[in-house]
Design a protein around this motif. Sequence first.
Motif, PDB file in Angstrom:
ATOM      1  N   GLU A  15       0.720  -1.156   0.199  1.00  0.00           N
ATOM      2  CA  GLU A  15      -0.162   0.173  -0.070  1.00  0.00           C
ATOM      3  C   GLU A  15       0.741   1.287   0.205  1.00  0.00           C
ATOM      4  O   GLU A  15       0.524   2.272  -0.587  1.00  0.00           O
ATOM      5  CB  GLU A  15      -0.962  -0.100   1.132  1.00  0.00           C
ATOM      6  N   ILE A  16       2.152   1.317   0.628  1.00  0.00           N
ATOM      7  CA  ILE A  16       2.768   2.320   0.729  1.00  0.00           C
ATOM      8  C   ILE A  16       3.985   2.413  -0.557  1.00  0.00           C
ATOM      9  O   ILE A  16       4.085   3.587  -1.058  1.00  0.00           O
ATOM     10  CB  ILE A  16       3.802   2.455   2.019  1.00  0.00           C
ATOM     11  N   ASP A  17       4.382   1.278  -0.826  1.00  0.00           N
ATOM     12  CA  ASP A  17       5.495   1.627  -2.058  1.00  0.00           C
ATOM     13  C   ASP A  17       5.431   0.252  -2.737  1.00  0.00           C
ATOM     14  O   ASP A  17       6.317  -0.721  -2.237  1.00  0.00           O
ATOM     15  CB  ASP A  17       6.869   1.724  -1.455  1.00  0.00           C
ATOM     16  N   GLU A  18       4.912   0.252  -3.987  1.00  0.00           N
ATOM     17  CA  GLU A  18       4.529  -0.958  -4.777  1.00  0.00           C
ATOM     18  C   GLU A  18       6.151  -1.481  -5.341  1.00  0.00           C
ATOM     19  O   GLU A  18       6.105  -2.917  -5.467  1.00  0.00           O
ATOM     20  CB  GLU A  18       3.786  -0.727  -5.774  1.00  0.00           C
ATOM     21  N   ASN A  19       6.875  -0.535  -5.698  1.00  0.00           N
ATOM     22  CA  ASN A  19       8.048  -1.189  -6.225  1.00  0.00           C
ATOM     23  C   ASN A  19       8.844  -1.839  -5.204  1.00  0.00           C
ATOM     24  O   ASN A  19       9.672  -2.835  -5.382  1.00  0.00           O
ATOM     25  CB  ASN A  19       8.967   0.115  -6.569  1.00  0.00           C
TER      26      ASN A  19
END
Length: 155
Positions: A15-19
């Motif tokens: 949810e915060i940083d898909e990469n």
Amino acid sequence: MQGVSSNLSLKELYEIDENLWLEETIKLLKANHLEKLDLENLIEDLENLGRRDKAKVANLLEQIIRHLLLLQYWTEETPYNSGHWKAEIRSFRNELKRNLTTNLYQFLEKELASIYDDALGYVIDKTEGKLDNLPQSCIYTLDQLLDINYLPENV
């Protein structure tokens, strides 16, 4: 998860940083830590990837068909646009070749009639319905559409 706060779950990371989530997921897969995977988001991402690949090759094939129809049937515009249309056909074929797999080829075979219908609708709109000689079903084989050298005989 090394490099990620131990208080942060893989689901929360998504949810915060898909990469970063993807990088951590790859590390877990390579280390065979399957029990730590965020399967729900992994499955969703893989399904999205498959849909995106299908949409991309379908769009490229539609572009090829559009330009072939314009080249072959919009004869009043041919003197002004044939070079552009031929170059576009080549460009779309090259890109499609780079993205095509056996499964995606089979997908295009199955969807060819539908893709043709979409291309036909575009050409009818583009030519403002002036062309009454457009074939209502696809006159090209998939192999012809993919062949870098194929152009209709009357072109």
